[in-house]
Motif scaffolding. Structure first.
Motif, short mmCIF file in Angstrom:
data_model
loop_
_atom_site.label_atom_id
_atom_site.label_comp_id
_atom_site.label_asym_id
_atom_site.label_seq_id
_atom_site.Cartn_x
_atom_site.Cartn_y
_atom_site.Cartn_z
N ILE A 119 -5.23 -13.10 -0.81
CA ILE A 119 -6.08 -11.91 -0.88
C ILE A 119 -5.44 -10.71 -0.19
CG2 ILE A 119 -8.28 -10.94 -0.11
CD1 ILE A 119 -9.51 -13.71 -0.48
N LEU A 120 -4.80 -10.94 0.97
CA LEU A 120 -4.30 -9.83 1.79
C LEU A 120 -2.83 -9.51 1.58
CD1 LEU A 120 -5.99 -10.81 5.21
CD2 LEU A 120 -6.81 -9.15 3.52
N GLY A 121 -2.10 -10.34 0.84
CA GLY A 121 -0.67 -10.13 0.67
C GLY A 121 -0.33 -8.83 -0.05
N ASP A 122 0.96 -8.48 0.00
CA ASP A 122 1.41 -7.25 -0.67
C ASP A 122 1.10 -7.28 -2.17
OD1 ASP A 122 2.30 -6.38 1.74
OD2 ASP A 122 4.40 -6.87 1.39
N SER A 123 1.17 -8.46 -2.76
CA SER A 123 0.80 -8.61 -4.18
C SER A 123 -0.55 -9.31 -4.31
CB SER A 123 1.88 -9.44 -4.91
OG SER A 123 3.14 -8.80 -4.82
N GLY A 124 -1.34 -9.20 -3.27
CA GLY A 124 -2.62 -9.90 -3.24
C GLY A 124 -3.71 -9.15 -3.97
N LEU A 125 -4.90 -9.72 -3.90
CA LEU A 125 -6.05 -9.22 -4.66
C LEU A 125 -6.40 -7.78 -4.27
CD1 LEU A 125 -8.53 -9.60 -6.49
CD2 LEU A 125 -9.70 -10.64 -4.54
N ILE A 126 -6.52 -7.51 -2.97
CA ILE A 126 -6.96 -6.18 -2.53
C ILE A 126 -5.96 -5.11 -2.92
CG2 ILE A 126 -7.50 -4.76 -0.52
CD1 ILE A 126 -8.64 -7.22 0.82
N ASN A 127 -4.67 -5.35 -2.66
CA ASN A 127 -3.65 -4.36 -3.01
C ASN A 127 -3.56 -4.15 -4.51
OD1 ASN A 127 -2.39 -3.21 -0.65
ND2 ASN A 127 -1.62 -5.26 -0.18
N ASN A 128 -3.70 -5.20 -5.28
CA ASN A 128 -3.65 -5.06 -6.74
C ASN A 128 -4.81 -4.22 -7.26
OD1 ASN A 128 -1.30 -6.51 -7.08
ND2 ASN A 128 -2.34 -8.46 -7.50
N ILE A 129 -6.01 -4.42 -6.69
CA ILE A 129 -7.16 -3.63 -7.11
C ILE A 129 -6.96 -2.16 -6.76
CG2 ILE A 129 -9.61 -3.22 -6.68
CD1 ILE A 129 -9.97 -6.22 -6.40
N LEU A 130 -6.50 -1.89 -5.54
CA LEU A 130 -6.30 -0.50 -5.11
C LEU A 130 -5.20 0.18 -5.94
CD1 LEU A 130 -6.53 -0.94 -1.22
CD2 LEU A 130 -8.28 -0.08 -2.78
N LEU A 131 -4.15 -0.56 -6.25
CA LEU A 131 -3.08 0.01 -7.08
C LEU A 131 -3.57 0.25 -8.51
CD1 LEU A 131 -0.05 -2.16 -5.86
CD2 LEU A 131 -0.31 0.32 -5.55
N HIS A 132 -4.38 -0.66 -9.02
CA HIS A 132 -4.87 -0.54 -10.39
C HIS A 132 -5.72 0.72 -10.57
CE1 HIS A 132 -6.41 -1.76 -14.31
NE2 HIS A 132 -7.64 -1.52 -13.88
N PHE A 133 -6.53 1.05 -9.58
CA PHE A 133 -7.38 2.23 -9.67
C PHE A 133 -6.70 3.48 -9.13
CE2 PHE A 133 -10.59 -1.15 -9.84
CZ PHE A 133 -11.34 -0.73 -10.93
N GLY A 134 -5.45 3.39 -8.76
CA GLY A 134 -4.70 4.54 -8.31
C GLY A 134 -5.11 5.07 -6.95
N LEU A 135 -5.75 4.24 -6.15
CA LEU A 135 -6.18 4.68 -4.82
C LEU A 135 -5.03 4.68 -3.81
CD1 LEU A 135 -9.61 2.80 -4.64
CD2 LEU A 135 -9.18 5.19 -5.24
N ILE A 136 -3.99 3.91 -4.07
CA ILE A 136 -2.79 3.87 -3.21
C ILE A 136 -1.58 3.88 -4.12
CG2 ILE A 136 -3.90 2.69 -1.27
CD1 ILE A 136 -2.72 0.08 -2.31
N GLN A 141 -0.18 -2.67 4.27
CA GLN A 141 0.22 -3.80 5.12
C GLN A 141 -1.04 -4.46 5.68
OE1 GLN A 141 3.39 -4.84 5.42
NE2 GLN A 141 2.66 -6.60 6.61
N LEU A 142 -1.64 -5.33 4.86
CA LEU A 142 -2.88 -6.00 5.25
C LEU A 142 -2.65 -7.36 5.88
CD1 LEU A 142 -5.02 -5.20 2.07
CD2 LEU A 142 -4.94 -3.94 4.23
N ILE A 143 -1.42 -7.84 5.83
CA ILE A 143 -1.11 -9.16 6.35
C ILE A 143 0.02 -9.04 7.38
CG2 ILE A 143 0.68 -9.80 4.68
CD1 ILE A 143 -0.67 -12.56 4.49
N PHE A 144 0.22 -10.12 8.13
CA PHE A 144 1.21 -10.16 9.21
C PHE A 144 0.89 -9.13 10.29
CE2 PHE A 144 3.88 -11.33 5.37
CZ PHE A 144 3.65 -12.68 5.52
N ASN A 145 -0.40 -9.05 10.63
CA ASN A 145 -0.83 -8.18 11.72
C ASN A 145 -2.04 -8.81 12.41
OD1 ASN A 145 -3.14 -7.47 10.09
ND2 ASN A 145 -1.83 -6.00 9.01
N ARG A 146 -2.49 -8.18 13.48
CA ARG A 146 -3.56 -8.75 14.29
C ARG A 146 -4.89 -8.83 13.51
NH1 ARG A 146 -3.87 -8.80 19.84
NH2 ARG A 146 -1.59 -8.98 19.64
#
Length: 591
Positions: A119-136, A141-146
């Protein structure tokens, strides 16, 4: 000879097989580990001084405490209102919500950790959704952090906070709240002054359980966190697998254990939360809080007439909450259940992806990753090994644990508490400490890298679950049934087999299922004891998650997610059959 015969009649003797296993595999090694940390036979604190004088060690230790405390606080903030809403729900809805909490609790924590990677990876669910709608324009960087560490840990530990709270809240007499309301207290005041104090034992037990387990977290921080998010357990595991400097390993382990024991001692000082009223209060912050409380009471007395009029006006109105509170409560419980279940649902859906990589939603449906799992001899062999080990562990721990629970139920209170604490030690102290002690014990027995060694390492923890569940069943057992059988000249063994065993069978089955799940999901001790020569399914999953994130893991994780559903069905069938047998026996007795 007479002494031996008298000893054989004592119920505590039934705990000896389990205690012997625990002593050899875990008890003696952890004592030797402690002596090593003290530089025995010279006995000095030089190792602890060296540990604390190293700024890197202290930083990791403080970071471990910080992460554990914050994760525990988040679990309290989410778990308490969730438990309250579950208890306040109607009985059918309450059962459904409890099942939805128990399913992720029984699901492999490796599968749940992997779900958050997806879900949180660079090619994960959240990033894919945000990229698909052009929001980012580029992945966040949702993973490998606190933050990812907190999300993963809270997701794993939240059921362990909710279930003790629900257990305590179910026992609170709701008429006490009504009595407070009848005396003019507002709903929030009645909740704050009556319900919360009565629910504090659940908060204490849940918080203690979550904090102590978080101290020993190893897999989730390593999978979701970065290099700056390492915990002391990760540091200990790295020492075991690289330098194997025993004094440093022992010192680090007992520093971690000391924190857990300190918390256990602090919470155990006064579980009731009562204070000694004969002791004069010191002029400190508690006295200032009391002064503020006295001021509030004085102001409350001034407003008593208006509150009396308001109470009279609302005396005969319905006590139900308003529409907004119901809507907000439903929305909150829905969000929590989504948080608990959505990651597993995402992994199950993505495991049917027809593409070369995991994607959500899948561009097409395919069973390719399931074929990859069942067709790969490495995956299939690891699964077979885990099942074989789990079956042996289940048999061993169920027999020893049931005997121990039966003996403890017939022992005096002091003996029962002491022996129970010893048996539950492997599941109440940080897992990495248990793993290190077990590793050292099995080295002495020459069982590192063997299936037998893994079975023994798993059994000491699985036995604790069996003792807890069977003991809970024995607590509701009517011993007069045994006395009645013995009055009809039935021997002890015949009485146990014909009377006791059928009545406690659901508890034994439940303990056996938990023992199997514990073995099937164990990775910390297994990674130390296996010696890289025995691969279980969790070890194979952990290797793939760390190295390549093979999409086949999605199929494995989805299968492990469905496993608890089968266990719940098995438990329900066992309970239903036991209830039917009891009703049949009762009907025969009345004829």
């Amino acid at each position: 000879m007479q002494i031996i015969q008298k000893l054989g009649r004592l119920p505590i003797v039934l705990t000896f097989p389990g205690l012997a296993l625990l002593l050899v595999v875990f008890g003696i090694p952890i004592v030797l580990l402690f002596l090593t940390s003290l530089s025995a036979p010279d006995f000095s604190l030089a190792n602890y001084s060296a540990f604390l004088s190293n700024s890197a060690n202290v930083g990791v230790l403080l970071q471990t405490i910080e992460i554990s405390v914050i994760a525990t606080i988040i679990c309290i903030l989410i778990g308490y209102p969730t438990a309250y809403l579950i208890v306040a729900a109607s009985k059918p809805l309450r059962v459904v919500l409890l099942v939805l909490v128990i399913i992720p609790y029984l699901t492999s924590f490796l599968a749940r950790t992997y779900a958050w990677i997806v879900i949180l990876g660079d090619s994960g669910l959240i990033n894919n959704i945000l990229l698909h709608f052009g929001l980012i324009s580029s992945p966040l960087q949702l993973i490998f952090n606190r933050m990812a560490v907190y999300i993963g840990m809270v997701h794993i530990m939240l059921p362990m906070m909710i279930l003790p709270l629900v257990s305590v809240m179910m026992g609170i007499d709701k008429s006490l709240i009504s009595a407070a309301r009848s005396m003019g207290a507002r709903p929030f005041t009645a909740f704050w002054r009556v319900f919360i104090p009565l629910s504090l034992p659940g908060v204490r037990s849940g918080s203690l359980l979550v904090f102590v387990i978080c101290l020993g977290f190893y897999i989730t921080p390593a999978a979701l966190g970065g290099l700056g998010d390492a915990m002391l357990s990760t540091f200990i595991a790295a020492q075991v697998q690289t330098t194997f400097e025993l004094a440093g390993i022992a010192t680090s382990s007992f520093v971690l254990l000391a924190i857990a024991v300190t918390m256990l001692s602090m919470v155990g000082l006064d579980l009731s939360g009562s204070s000694d009223q004969g002791t004069p209060l010191r002029k400190s912050w508690p006295s200032r809080v009391i002064s503020v409380s006295a001021l509030n009471r004085y102001l409350g007395e001034l407003s008593a007439p208006s509150r009396a009029r308001r109470w009279t006006a609302h005396l005969y109105k319905s006590g139900g909450g308003n529409g907004w509170s119901k809507i907000s409560g439903s929305a909150f419980i829905g969000l929590v259940m989504t948080f608990l279940l959505f990651p597993e649902i995402v992994v199950i859906i993505m495991s049917f992806s027809a593409g070369a990589f995991l994607e959500f939603p899948p561009s097409g449906l395919s069973l390719q990753w399931y074929r990859s799992f069942f067709g790969d001899p490495v995956w299939y062999g690891a699964t077979q090994t885990s099942i074989k080990i789990g079956i042996v562990v289940t048999i061993l721990s169920t027999v020893f644990g049931t005997l121990a629970a039966y003996g403890l139920s017939r022992s005096d209170a002091l003996t029962r508490r002491s022996v129970t604490m010893m048996i539950l030690a492997p599941i109440t102290i940080p897992a990495i400490v248990v793993g290190v002690a077990t590793y050292l014990g099995l080295i002495k027995l020459g069982l590192i890298g063997s299936v037998t060694g893994i079975v023994l390492a798993h059994s000491i923890g699985a036995m604790g679950y069996v003792v807890v569940i069977v003991s809970a069943t024995m607590a509701n057992f009517d011993r007069r049934l045994e006395q009645a059988a013995q009055s009809m000249r039935a021997g002890p063994l015949q009485t146990f087999m014909r009377v006791t065993l059928p009545l406690i069978r659901p508890g034994i089955i439940g303990g056996a299922l938990f023992a199997f799940l514990h073995s099937f999901d164990e990775v910390v001790s297994t990674s130390l004891v296996s010696g890289f020569s025995v691969y279980t399914l969790p070890l194979k999953m952990w290797e793939n998650i760390r190295n390549e994130v093979d999409p086949t893991v999605a199929a494995v994780a989805s299968l492990l997610t469905l496993l608890p559903v089968l266990w719940l069905v098995a438990l329900y069938v066992a309970w239903w059959r036991s209830r039917a047998a009891d009703q049949e026996a009762l009907s025969k007795a009345t004829i």
